[in-house]
Scaffold this active site. Structure first.
Site, PDB file in Angstrom:
ATOM      1  N   HIS A  63       0.488 -12.790   7.487  1.00 21.84           N
ATOM      2  CA  HIS A  63       1.804 -12.950   6.802  1.00 21.84           C
ATOM      3  C   HIS A  63       2.179 -14.440   7.106  1.00 21.84           C
ATOM      4  O   HIS A  63       1.970 -15.033   8.390  1.00 21.84           O
ATOM      5  CB  HIS A  63       2.941 -12.063   7.301  1.00 21.84           C
ATOM      6  CG  HIS A  63       4.084 -12.262   6.626  1.00 21.84           C
ATOM      7  ND1 HIS A  63       4.001 -11.994   5.177  1.00 21.84           N
ATOM      8  CD2 HIS A  63       5.325 -12.837   6.659  1.00 21.84           C
ATOM      9  CE1 HIS A  63       5.366 -12.429   4.607  1.00 21.84           C
ATOM     10  NE2 HIS A  63       6.012 -13.033   5.555  1.00 21.84           N
ATOM     11  N   GLY A  87       6.798  -0.143   6.281  1.00 20.39           N
ATOM     12  CA  GLY A  87       7.700  -1.031   5.770  1.00 20.39           C
ATOM     13  C   GLY A  87       7.086  -2.367   5.205  1.00 20.39           C
ATOM     14  O   GLY A  87       5.641  -2.328   5.075  1.00 20.39           O
ATOM     15  N   LEU A 110       0.836  -1.211   0.026  1.00 18.88           N
ATOM     16  CA  LEU A 110       0.030   0.079   0.055  1.00 18.88           C
ATOM     17  C   LEU A 110       0.950   1.213  -0.103  1.00 18.88           C
ATOM     18  O   LEU A 110       1.750   1.381   0.684  1.00 18.88           O
ATOM     19  CB  LEU A 110      -0.866   0.120   1.213  1.00 18.88           C
ATOM     20  CG  LEU A 110      -2.097  -1.122   1.420  1.00 18.88           C
ATOM     21  CD1 LEU A 110      -2.672  -0.990   2.640  1.00 18.88           C
ATOM     22  CD2 LEU A 110      -2.979  -1.200   0.082  1.00 18.88           C
TER      23      LEU A 110
HETATM   24  C1  GAR Z   1      -2.127 -15.994   3.396  1.00 20.60           C
HETATM   25  O1  GAR Z   1      -1.141 -16.968   3.485  1.00 20.60           O
HETATM   26  C2  GAR Z   1      -1.458 -14.663   3.555  1.00 20.60           C
HETATM   27  O2  GAR Z   1      -0.826 -14.781   4.673  1.00 20.60           O
HETATM   28  C3  GAR Z   1      -0.612 -14.529   2.308  1.00 20.60           C
HETATM   29  O3  GAR Z   1      -1.389 -14.654   1.186  1.00 20.60           O
HETATM   30  C4  GAR Z   1      -2.083 -15.996   1.561  1.00 20.60           C
HETATM   31  C5  GAR Z   1      -3.621 -15.699   1.116  1.00 20.60           C
HETATM   32  O4  GAR Z   1      -4.156 -16.869   1.257  1.00 20.60           O
HETATM   33  N1  GAR Z   1      -0.141 -13.076   2.423  1.00 20.60           N
HETATM   34  C6  GAR Z   1       1.216 -12.831   2.009  1.00 20.60           C
HETATM   35  O5  GAR Z   1       1.958 -13.477   1.757  1.00 20.60           O
HETATM   36  C7  GAR Z   1       1.355 -11.275   2.032  1.00 20.60           C
HETATM   37  N2  GAR Z   1       2.745 -11.053   2.165  1.00 20.60           N
HETATM   38  P1  GAR Z   1      -5.714 -16.709   0.700  1.00 20.60           P
HETATM   39  O6  GAR Z   1      -6.058 -15.965  -0.311  1.00 20.60           O
HETATM   40  O7  GAR Z   1      -6.122 -18.384   0.662  1.00 20.60           O
HETATM   41  O8  GAR Z   1      -6.572 -16.394   2.353  1.00 20.60           O
END
Ligand code: GAR
Length: 197
Positions: free
Chosen positions: A108, A142, A92
């Site tokens: 995360h 960050g 963002l």
């Molecule tokens: C989740 O593991 C979330 O933590 C990750 O994307 C996945 C979404 O899964 N986010 C990141 O890696 C952000 N840096 P979903 O669409 O099945 O909920």
């Protein structure tokens, strides 16, 4: 009742957990809208659960700042108490973070500050780690660097694939997310005290 706006890029399986939790009348939070930066599969959950959705396609804007301004405009329509980045795979812009902070959290798939960024699961495997985890943080300027409000370890098993490990991490993420939203709603977690500096 805490109103939530959830932003996604993918399938939204963690969002589904939140939607299922909030079907319980006792759960003190409700998703008021689901947004995405693309035509994400998880937007289909809107129809399934009767929640409005919107997409602000990143590729339709000249730069990140313009995209962020358009996204913020959509978010403001819903006046949510809390915005949740649940698999939003875009940074963002600072203006959006400043406008929503500290009522802006992110999930995360790693035990932050270990393995921040877009490939948290892959990076943990590549580093030969024996354990990783899941984290819920308050978003700051960050990359996955904001104050941690919940996290838990997940063991890496010999021969784990990225997909298998990510699925086990998501089981933990879902529980942490549902609990973190509950804690915020009932005042056990005060986001102002976790405000990014
Ligand atoms: C989740 O593991 C979330 O933590 C990750 O994307 C996945 C979404 O899964 N986010 C990141 O890696 C952000 N840096 P979903 O669409 O099945 O909920």
């Amino acid at each position: 009742m805490l109103s939530l706006l959830v932003l996604i890029s993918g399938g939204g399986s963690n969002l589904r957990s939140l939607l299922e939790a909030s079907e319980d009348a006792e759960y003190p939070a409700r998703v008021v809208a689901i947004g995405a930066d693309r035509d994400a599969d998880g937007l289909g959950l809107g129809e399934e659960f009767g929640i409005p959705t919107f997409a602000v396609n990143y590729g339709s804007y000249p730069d990140r700042a313009a995209w962020g301004d358009a996204l913020l405009e959509q978010i403001r329509i819903w006046q949510p108490d809390l915005v949740i980045l649940s698999g939003l795979m875009r940074l963002l812009p600072p203006r959006v973070v400043a406008a929503l902070s500290p009522n802006l959290i992110n999930t995360h798939p790693a035990y932050l500050p270990e393995f921040p960024g877009a490939h948290g699961v892959r990076d943990a495997l590549a580093a030969g780690a024996t354990q990783t985890g899941a984290s819920i943080i308050v978003v700051d300027g960050g990359v996955d660097a904001g104050p941690i409000i919940a996290q838990e370890r997940v063991a890496i098993e010999a021969g784990d694939s990225e997909a298998a490990l990510h699925e086990r991490i998501k089981l933990v993420e879902r529980r942490l997310l549902v609990q973190a939203v509950l804690d915020i709603a009932n005042g056990h977690v005060n986001l102002k005290e976790h405000s990014p500096a």
